[in-house]
Write a protein that holds these residues in place. Structure first.
Motif, short mmCIF file in Angstrom:
data_model
loop_
_atom_site.label_atom_id
_atom_site.label_comp_id
_atom_site.label_asym_id
_atom_site.label_seq_id
_atom_site.Cartn_x
_atom_site.Cartn_y
_atom_site.Cartn_z
N ARG A 16 -10.36 7.63 -6.34
CA ARG A 16 -9.07 7.46 -7.04
C ARG A 16 -8.20 6.44 -6.31
N ILE A 17 -8.67 6.00 -5.14
CA ILE A 17 -7.87 5.10 -4.30
C ILE A 17 -8.38 3.66 -4.40
N PHE A 18 -9.64 3.45 -4.06
CA PHE A 18 -10.17 2.08 -3.97
C PHE A 18 -10.92 1.65 -5.22
N ARG A 19 -10.70 0.41 -5.59
CA ARG A 19 -11.53 -0.25 -6.59
C ARG A 19 -12.56 -1.13 -5.88
N GLN A 231 -7.09 1.09 -6.98
CA GLN A 231 -6.98 1.53 -8.36
C GLN A 231 -5.52 1.42 -8.82
N PRO A 232 -5.27 1.23 -10.10
CA PRO A 232 -3.88 1.15 -10.59
C PRO A 232 -3.08 2.39 -10.19
N GLY A 233 -1.91 2.16 -9.60
CA GLY A 233 -1.03 3.26 -9.22
C GLY A 233 -1.36 3.93 -7.89
N ALA A 234 -2.42 3.46 -7.20
CA ALA A 234 -2.80 4.10 -5.93
C ALA A 234 -1.88 3.72 -4.78
N VAL A 235 -1.21 2.57 -4.88
CA VAL A 235 -0.22 2.18 -3.87
C VAL A 235 1.05 1.74 -4.59
N ASP A 236 2.18 1.87 -3.89
CA ASP A 236 3.44 1.45 -4.49
C ASP A 236 4.19 0.53 -3.54
N GLU A 237 5.36 0.10 -3.97
CA GLU A 237 6.16 -0.85 -3.20
C GLU A 237 6.52 -0.32 -1.82
N ALA A 238 6.81 0.98 -1.72
CA ALA A 238 7.22 1.56 -0.43
C ALA A 238 6.10 1.43 0.61
N VAL A 239 4.87 1.69 0.19
CA VAL A 239 3.72 1.61 1.10
C VAL A 239 3.49 0.16 1.54
N ILE A 240 3.49 -0.75 0.58
CA ILE A 240 3.27 -2.16 0.90
C ILE A 240 4.36 -2.67 1.84
N SER A 241 5.61 -2.37 1.54
CA SER A 241 6.73 -2.84 2.36
C SER A 241 6.67 -2.27 3.77
N TYR A 242 6.26 -1.00 3.88
CA TYR A 242 6.18 -0.36 5.20
C TYR A 242 5.08 -1.01 6.04
N CYS A 243 3.92 -1.26 5.42
CA CYS A 243 2.83 -1.95 6.13
C CYS A 243 3.28 -3.34 6.59
N ALA A 244 3.96 -4.06 5.70
CA ALA A 244 4.42 -5.41 6.03
C ALA A 244 5.44 -5.39 7.16
N ALA A 264 -5.08 3.30 5.89
CA ALA A 264 -4.23 4.26 5.19
C ALA A 264 -4.91 4.69 3.89
N GLY A 265 -5.53 3.74 3.18
CA GLY A 265 -6.26 4.07 1.96
C GLY A 265 -7.44 4.97 2.23
N GLU A 266 -8.16 4.71 3.33
CA GLU A 266 -9.31 5.55 3.69
C GLU A 266 -8.88 6.97 4.00
N MET A 267 -7.73 7.10 4.68
CA MET A 267 -7.23 8.44 4.99
C MET A 267 -6.85 9.19 3.72
N ALA A 268 -6.21 8.49 2.80
CA ALA A 268 -5.85 9.12 1.52
C ALA A 268 -7.11 9.54 0.76
N GLU A 269 -8.14 8.70 0.80
CA GLU A 269 -9.40 8.99 0.10
C GLU A 269 -10.07 10.23 0.69
N ARG A 270 -10.09 10.31 2.03
CA ARG A 270 -10.73 11.47 2.69
C ARG A 270 -10.00 12.77 2.38
N GLU A 271 -8.69 12.66 2.21
CA GLU A 271 -7.89 13.85 1.89
C GLU A 271 -7.94 14.18 0.39
N ASN A 272 -8.63 13.31 -0.36
CA ASN A 272 -8.68 13.45 -1.82
C ASN A 272 -7.27 13.40 -2.43
N ALA A 273 -6.41 12.60 -1.81
CA ALA A 273 -5.05 12.44 -2.31
C ALA A 273 -5.06 11.52 -3.54
#
Length: 416
Positions: A16-19, A231-244, A264-273
């Motif tokens: 649900r995270i990575f394309r 994937q669409p909707g898997a990340v938002d502006e807050a996440v991108i801005s924080y990484c930057a 961060a995406g891998e961690m979300a994927e492992r947690e099935n978030a």
């Protein structure tokens, strides 16, 4: 057990995270390189001479880690090679990362391989490999562009003799044979000062400096990759801005920003978030920082690791001065039977470790007693000790003499 593995496999396959996770890899060269248009233009204008079957000037590219030097160089070269094919011009390039191919023999073998010359892994002298390469180039025509990435790594360990030979190789080739151009890439903006004057003049025919990215530019770079990677909707502006923002704090390192977003995406994927959150980014930052410190300390030369150990012994949880550190360093060097280096060299090592973010070295005024440098650890002590303990000699030093109370617990985990 099969059910557990099936669940893990399905989570990755039906993520649900990575394309396409690979798009966040530092090795991936995208179709667009935002905020590097000027640098693409400069590198392209130097190397474009190859399209007229002329030798491009040697080029030296430098800037901090993660500023797009390698990506821009390979992007330009791939486009250049494609254009040369359209025009019927023989233009090739050989890319060598000298941190990975860290001997003159390996460097020459990789260059030889790029023109179809096979060299055995071992068994020949470096001089013989060079002779065979010159002979093969003399039988060919066209242009060969040799890219030596992280060239400072090779020169620090093996000297600049091979670099001198490569920058002067044209003088050994007959007229009408292959024209060879060298592109050197380094993260160390002071690297050119280390080179012999003859190498500096040959290699530095043209120079391009890559400035660090700011937070806004890093955000654009991350969004460009994230649109294809997630994937669409898997990340938002807050996440991108924080990484930057975090990566901008680390000297505008785009590679660091991409690693951070990927982990961060891998961690979300492992947690099935269902999506990546700022909390995932915070966890990823801690993991990457630990991994970076461990890798850097593990690969340091022996005397740099002895300096770190001396800081741990002399400073404890506080600070030490250069003089105090040098006294402890000499004692440690003597105990493992190696000759100590000069205090001036130790001062240089402290500066290098400060630049790497492993030590903090700040000059303070002591009034009428003048100025002194206060030195302390800038990275996690447990990770540093764990990396130092990989060397059995240093592990013995860690165990033999008591450390300051707050650090003794860390030894047990390092030796385990």
């Amino acid at each position: 057990m099969e059910d557990i593995l099936d669940e893990i496999f399905e989570r990755v396959v039906e993520s649900r995270i990575f394309r396409n996770r690979d798009i966040l890899s530092p090795d991936y060269i995208p179709e667009k390189l935002p905020h590097r248009e000027n640098e693409i233009r400069k590198v392209g204008s130097v190397l474009a001479q190859a399209l007229k079957n002329s030798r491009p000037n040697n080029l030296f590219i430098y800037g901090l880690t993660g500023t797009g030097k390698t990506a821009v160089t390979l992007y330009v070269l791939r486009r250049l090679e494609a254009k040369a094919r359209q025009l019927g011009v023989d233009v090739r390039y050989a890319y060598v990362n000298t941190r990975q191919r860290d001997t003159p023999y390996k460097v020459l073998a990789d260059i030889a391989s790029s023109i179809g010359l096979r060299v055995p892994f071992t068994g020949l002298s470096t001089a013989e490999v060079y002779t065979r390469l010159v002979r093969a180039l003399s039988r060919r025509s066209g242009v060969l562009i040799v890219v030596l990435d992280e060239v400072d790594w090779l020169v620090r360990r093996k000297g600049d003799d091979i670099l001198y030979k490569l920058t002067r190789i044209g003088y050994e080739l007959p007229a009408g044979s292959t024209k060879v151009s060298i592109v050197g890439i380094t993260n160390d903006v002071k690297f050119v000062e280390m080179l012999d004057a003859r190498v500096r003049s040959s290699l530095g025919e043209e120079e391009v400096v890559f400035p660090p990215y700011n937070a806004e530019q890093l955000r654009d770079i991350l969004w460009e990759r994230a649109r294809e990677a997630f994937q669409p909707g898997a990340v938002d502006e807050a996440v991108i801005s924080y990484c930057a923002a975090l990566a901008a704090r680390e000297h505008g390192d785009a590679r660091r920003a991409l690693d951070l977003l990927r982990v961060a995406g891998e961690m979300a994927e492992r947690e099935n978030a269902p999506r990546v959150t700022v909390e995932h980014v915070k966890k990823a930052w801690m993991q990457l920082e630990r991994d970076r410190v461990y890798e850097v300390v593990s690969t340091l030369p022996l005397h740099a690791r002895l300096v770190l150990l001396a800081v741990i012994k002399a400073a404890g949880t506080g600070y030490t001065t250069t003089g105090e550190l040098y006294t402890v360093y000499r004692e440690l060097a003597s105990r493992i039977g190696v000759e100590s280096v000069t205090q001036r060299r130790i001062s240089d090592i402290i500066n290098e470790l400060d630049m790497l973010g492993i030590l903090s070295a700040r000059v303070v005024s002591r009034g009428r007693y003048g100025k002194t440098r206060m030195i302390s650890l800038a990275a996690d002590p447990g990770t540093i000790i764990e990396a130092l303990a990989r060397d059995t000699r240093l592990r013995q030093l860690l165990e033999d003499a008591p450390l300051p109370p707050k650090r003794e617990q860390l030894i047990g985990s390092a030796g385990a």
